[in-house]
Design a protein around this motif. Structure first.
Motif, PDB file in Angstrom:
ATOM      1  N   VAL A 273       0.869  -1.183   0.000  1.00  8.55           N
ATOM      2  CA  VAL A 273       0.000   0.000   0.000  1.00  8.55           C
ATOM      3  C   VAL A 273       0.897   1.220   0.000  1.00  8.55           C
ATOM      4  CG1 VAL A 273      -1.888  -1.156   1.205  1.00  8.55           C
ATOM      5  CG2 VAL A 273      -0.130   0.013   2.532  1.00  8.55           C
ATOM      6  N   GLY A 274       0.295   2.385   0.135  1.00 15.58           N
ATOM      7  CA  GLY A 274       1.091   3.602   0.230  1.00 15.58           C
ATOM      8  C   GLY A 274       1.833   3.670   1.547  1.00 15.58           C
ATOM      9  N   ARG A 275       2.074   4.875   2.001  1.00 13.94           N
ATOM     10  CA  ARG A 275       2.821   5.052   3.240  1.00 13.94           C
ATOM     11  C   ARG A 275       1.923   4.810   4.446  1.00 13.94           C
ATOM     12  NH1 ARG A 275       7.861   6.933   2.469  1.00 13.94           N
ATOM     13  NH2 ARG A 275       8.337   7.645   0.354  1.00 13.94           N
ATOM     14  N   GLY A 276       2.516   4.210   5.471  1.00 13.11           N
ATOM     15  CA  GLY A 276       1.805   3.925   6.705  1.00 13.11           C
ATOM     16  C   GLY A 276       2.155   4.938   7.776  1.00 13.11           C
ATOM     17  N   PRO A 277       2.060   4.546   9.053  1.00 14.26           N
ATOM     18  CA  PRO A 277       2.368   5.453  10.156  1.00 14.26           C
ATOM     19  C   PRO A 277       3.770   6.060  10.034  1.00 14.26           C
ATOM     20  CG  PRO A 277       1.324   3.470  10.982  1.00 14.26           C
ATOM     21  CD  PRO A 277       1.604   3.229   9.529  1.00 14.26           C
ATOM     22  N   ALA A 278       3.869   7.328  10.403  1.00 17.00           N
ATOM     23  CA  ALA A 278       5.136   8.076  10.361  1.00 17.00           C
ATOM     24  C   ALA A 278       5.686   8.191   8.942  1.00 17.00           C
ATOM     25  CB  ALA A 278       6.180   7.464  11.294  1.00 17.00           C
ATOM     26  N   GLY A 279       4.834   7.963   7.932  1.00 19.95           N
ATOM     27  CA  GLY A 279       5.261   8.116   6.545  1.00 19.95           C
ATOM     28  C   GLY A 279       6.097   6.978   6.009  1.00 19.95           C
ATOM     29  N   VAL A 280       6.111   5.836   6.703  1.00 22.23           N
ATOM     30  CA  VAL A 280       6.932   4.692   6.280  1.00 22.23           C
ATOM     31  C   VAL A 280       6.108   3.772   5.388  1.00 22.23           C
ATOM     32  CG1 VAL A 280       8.257   2.703   7.078  1.00 22.23           C
ATOM     33  CG2 VAL A 280       8.304   4.829   8.398  1.00 22.23           C
ATOM     34  N   PRO A 281       6.628   3.366   4.218  1.00 20.53           N
ATOM     35  CA  PRO A 281       5.894   2.430   3.355  1.00 20.53           C
ATOM     36  C   PRO A 281       5.620   1.113   4.069  1.00 20.53           C
ATOM     37  CG  PRO A 281       7.734   3.427   2.177  1.00 20.53           C
ATOM     38  CD  PRO A 281       7.898   3.814   3.614  1.00 20.53           C
ATOM     39  N   VAL A 282       4.556   0.424   3.659  1.00 20.16           N
ATOM     40  CA  VAL A 282       4.138  -0.829   4.273  1.00 20.16           C
ATOM     41  C   VAL A 282       4.365  -1.977   3.292  1.00 20.16           C
ATOM     42  CG1 VAL A 282       2.202  -2.097   5.289  1.00 20.16           C
ATOM     43  CG2 VAL A 282       2.410   0.377   5.654  1.00 20.16           C
ATOM     44  N   PHE A 283       4.976  -3.058   3.773  1.00 21.94           N
ATOM     45  CA  PHE A 283       5.298  -4.203   2.925  1.00 21.94           C
ATOM     46  C   PHE A 283       4.537  -5.439   3.387  1.00 21.94           C
ATOM     47  CE2 PHE A 283       8.656  -1.204   2.321  1.00 21.94           C
ATOM     48  CZ  PHE A 283       8.997  -1.328   0.975  1.00 21.94           C
ATOM     49  N   GLY A 284       4.508  -6.444   2.512  1.00 23.45           N
ATOM     50  CA  GLY A 284       3.640  -7.587   2.703  1.00 23.45           C
ATOM     51  C   GLY A 284       4.168  -8.673   3.621  1.00 23.45           C
ATOM     52  N   HIS A 285       3.343  -9.734   3.762  1.00 26.87           N
ATOM     53  CA  HIS A 285       3.542 -10.803   4.733  1.00 26.87           C
ATOM     54  C   HIS A 285       4.431 -11.897   4.155  1.00 26.87           C
ATOM     55  CE1 HIS A 285       1.527 -13.929   7.603  1.00 26.87           C
ATOM     56  NE2 HIS A 285       2.710 -13.544   8.025  1.00 26.87           N
ATOM     57  N   SER A 286       5.732 -11.646   4.145  1.00 24.65           N
ATOM     58  CA  SER A 286       6.723 -12.625   3.721  1.00 24.65           C
ATOM     59  C   SER A 286       8.028 -12.261   4.394  1.00 24.65           C
ATOM     60  CB  SER A 286       6.906 -12.628   2.191  1.00 24.65           C
ATOM     61  OG  SER A 286       7.490 -11.402   1.770  1.00 24.65           O
ATOM     62  N   ALA A 287       8.956 -13.197   4.409  1.00 24.15           N
ATOM     63  CA  ALA A 287      10.265 -12.904   5.006  1.00 24.15           C
ATOM     64  C   ALA A 287      10.943 -11.757   4.266  1.00 24.15           C
ATOM     65  CB  ALA A 287      11.141 -14.153   4.980  1.00 24.15           C
ATOM     66  N   GLU A 288      10.795 -11.756   2.943  1.00 18.10           N
ATOM     67  CA  GLU A 288      11.381 -10.658   2.168  1.00 18.10           C
ATOM     68  C   GLU A 288      10.658  -9.346   2.457  1.00 18.10           C
ATOM     69  OE1 GLU A 288      12.304 -14.517   0.483  1.00 18.10           O
ATOM     70  OE2 GLU A 288      10.381 -13.583   0.935  1.00 18.10           O
ATOM     71  N   GLY A 289       9.357  -9.427   2.725  1.00 15.67           N
ATOM     72  CA  GLY A 289       8.615  -8.238   3.124  1.00 15.67           C
ATOM     73  C   GLY A 289       9.113  -7.678   4.437  1.00 15.67           C
ATOM     74  N   ALA A 290       9.482  -8.561   5.363  1.00 14.44           N
ATOM     75  CA  ALA A 290      10.036  -8.122   6.642  1.00 14.44           C
ATOM     76  C   ALA A 290      11.360  -7.397   6.443  1.00 14.44           C
ATOM     77  CB  ALA A 290      10.220  -9.310   7.579  1.00 14.44           C
ATOM     78  N   ILE A 291      12.184  -7.908   5.521  1.00 22.43           N
ATOM     79  CA  ILE A 291      13.456  -7.251   5.218  1.00 22.43           C
ATOM     80  C   ILE A 291      13.196  -5.868   4.629  1.00 22.43           C
ATOM     81  CG2 ILE A 291      15.490  -7.353   3.719  1.00 22.43           C
ATOM     82  CD1 ILE A 291      15.375 -10.410   4.002  1.00 22.43           C
ATOM     83  N   ALA A 292      12.272  -5.803   3.675  1.00 22.29           N
ATOM     84  CA  ALA A 292      11.940  -4.520   3.056  1.00 22.29           C
ATOM     85  C   ALA A 292      11.392  -3.540   4.082  1.00 22.29           C
ATOM     86  CB  ALA A 292      10.926  -4.727   1.929  1.00 22.29           C
ATOM     87  N   GLN A 293      10.566  -4.047   5.024  1.00 26.62           N
ATOM     88  CA  GLN A 293      10.003  -3.166   6.050  1.00 26.62           C
ATOM     89  C   GLN A 293      11.084  -2.593   6.950  1.00 26.62           C
ATOM     90  OE1 GLN A 293       6.284  -2.543   6.387  1.00 26.62           O
ATOM     91  NE2 GLN A 293       7.617  -0.830   6.910  1.00 26.62           N
ATOM     92  N   LEU A 294      12.032  -3.444   7.359  1.00 24.37           N
ATOM     93  CA  LEU A 294      13.135  -2.963   8.196  1.00 24.37           C
ATOM     94  C   LEU A 294      13.942  -1.905   7.457  1.00 24.37           C
ATOM     95  CD1 LEU A 294      14.908  -3.035  10.699  1.00 24.37           C
ATOM     96  CD2 LEU A 294      16.109  -5.007   9.694  1.00 24.37           C
TER      97      LEU A 294
END
Length: 224
Positions: free
Chosen positions: A56-77
């Motif tokens: 989706v677009g940006r989430g809280p504090a303007g940070v982009p939100v990534f999906g439910h996968s291990a790679e998504g967790a890496i992207a989120q960090l």
């Protein structure tokens, strides 16, 4: 690296908390202290790790939100790190921490991003937020999954290319690992003590390759 236990043994009947603590505490590759600031190009390219686009677009504090996968967790960090480090602002770091770190995770004062921001501002002799003439650019360069405990918990690691311009330009590689917890809607930095120190190395260097960093590769086929 991979699902469950770090290489070298099983966990038996350990509790999930114990499993996660062992994954977090397992030592990572050791690199020379100068590796973060010393270019030493590798003669071969590390294997890729495919990183998804934001869901989706940006989430809280303007940070982009990534999906439910291990790679998504890496992207989120990486997105959390990028938001804090490019701003180099104590108030921005506090806002991101409040939005993206679970209760029971690292406190604001002990959070490694807070410590990096305050060290930068102190070294640059600036206030609580970097001067407008100071530019910090952060580009993800590598990532890896240190371990997982089911689909909702990943020990994610990122290697960032950080370039800062004050009166002169500085460049280094900086690595970060965090426990990432899926909440049902997005990844948060999870509870527990902070993981073992990740090997910071110049992106694309022999040291980065030897430390196991994979090449950050956008997955152009993933859904935004």
């Amino acid at each position: 690296v991979g699902d469950g236990a770090p290489p070298g043994g099983g966990f038996g009947a350990l509790s999930p908390a114990s499993i996660r603590d062992q994954i977090a505490a397992a030592p990572m590759a050791s690199v020379d202290a100068a590796a973060a600031t010393r270019p030493d190009p590798a003669t071969e390219l590390a294997a890729p790790i495919l990183i998804p686009e934001p869901t989706v677009g940006r989430g809280p504090a303007g940070v982009p939100v990534f999906g439910h996968s291990a790679e998504g967790a890496i992207a989120q960090l990486a997105a959390i790190d990028e938001s804090v480090l490019e701003a180099m602002s104590v108030p921005q770091a506090r806002e991101v921490h409040a939005a993206w770190v679970e209760t029971g995770g690292p406190s604001f004062e002990e959070w490694d991003l807070t410590q990096n921001v305050t060290a930068f501002l102190r070294g640059a002799r600036q206030g609580a937020t970097k001067d407008v003439t100071t530019i910090v650019e952060v580009t993800p360069a590598g990532g890896l999954v240190k371990g997982t405990d089911g689909p909702d918990w990943t020990l994610a690691c990122v290697l960032l290319d950080v370039q800062a311009t004050i009166q002169a330009s500085y460049r280094m590689g900086w690595a970060n690992c965090q426990r990432m917890q899926w909440t049902g809607e997005r990844w948060l930095i999870g509870t527990g003590t902070q993981p073992a120190t990740a090997p910071s190395a110049w992106p694309g260097s022999k040291a980065a390759l030897a430390a196991g960093w994979l090449t950050w590769t956008p997955d152009e086929g993933s859904r935004r």
